[in-house]
Write an enzyme that holds these catalytic residues in place. Sequence first.
Site, PDB file in Angstrom:
ATOM      1  CB  THR A 126       3.233   8.374  -1.061  1.00  0.00           C
ATOM      2  OG1 THR A 126       3.602   7.884   0.239  1.00  0.00           O
ATOM      3  CG2 THR A 126       3.993   9.660  -1.344  1.00  0.00           C
ATOM      4  CG  ASN A 168       8.215   3.371   2.285  1.00  0.00           C
ATOM      5  OD1 ASN A 168       8.829   3.978   3.166  1.00  0.00           O
ATOM      6  ND2 ASN A 168       6.906   3.503   2.119  1.00  0.00           N
ATOM      7  CB  CYS A 185      -0.994   0.055   1.162  1.00  0.00           C
ATOM      8  SG  CYS A 185      -2.265  -1.210   1.103  1.00  0.00           S
ATOM      9  CG  ASP A 186       3.445   4.495   1.516  1.00  0.00           C
ATOM     10  OD1 ASP A 186       3.258   5.186   0.494  1.00  0.00           O
ATOM     11  OD2 ASP A 186       3.930   4.957   2.566  1.00  0.00           O
ATOM     12  CB  ILE A 187       5.377   0.427  -3.595  1.00  0.00           C
ATOM     13  CG1 ILE A 187       5.072  -0.946  -2.991  1.00  0.00           C
ATOM     14  CG2 ILE A 187       6.626   0.368  -4.462  1.00  0.00           C
ATOM     15  CD1 ILE A 187       6.169  -1.489  -2.099  1.00  0.00           C
TER      16      ILE A 187
END
Length: 286
Positions: free
Chosen positions: A135, A101, A95-97
Amino acid sequence: MEGIGQGKKEVRAEVTIIGRIHHLHLVKLKGFCAEGAHRLLAYEFMANGSLDKWIFKKNKEGFMLDWNTRFNIALGMAKGLAYLHEDCDSKIIHCDIKPENVLLDDHFHAKVSDFGLAKLMTREQSHVFTTLGGTRGYIAPERIKSYVLSEKSDVYSYGMVLLEIIGGRKNFDPSETSAKSHYPSYAFKMMEEGKLRSILDSKLEIDEEDERVAIAVKVALWCIQEDMHRRPSMTKVVQMLEGISVVPPPPNPMASWTSSGSLDCNSNAYISARSAFGAEITVGEN
């Protein structure tokens, strides 16, 4: 160390998820603290920090990632995500690649990190509806439009990061000319015109015979298709990057939907997608 400022819920989610997974391309959790107002996660030490500082910023040593290193980082990320999606007991959607990260060890091997927003799905679930998180610039269109979440959401984010690895720039840069400000559109246009060198980071020295350049660009454009049903699985992405599976020319990523907002199943691009990835891309999947 990460987790400072994270809420109790996010820390608990990250500890629960990362504590049960073990993979070469996923960061290892060494310890955590969730006492009172204190929130702290301790990861394994990653000597070269996060990917963003190596592709967007000039680091203090003046060292730049060469093409071989960039390609291997992209492949490592893909393998880590494929493991999360397909090899765990439950499907794990990150959910936040994004580049921040992705951590790099002393040999520049990539490891996906920060599972604070990750969601678990059963093997039977093709998608879930969830609140919007992630993001800006890396969130898949279907999450913004209808809050639909599936592994294809991670595929989209991965494709956006892959383009940034290739180009050494952000996917949206208002300081660029109008033709280049939206990098995905520019990359597709240059690919159609056979100008792959124009897509690559201008500072890169590269062998014009290296087929991995064309492969990486095409894979990225498949991953960011606006319609999630056209995107390949991360396992298919790994196979394409490794040369095991052929990568057909992708359709325009921004032309997946008709003016009415629904998928045109008679379009040449849609037929091409079904031919390329078979049963993986069907209306209603995921």
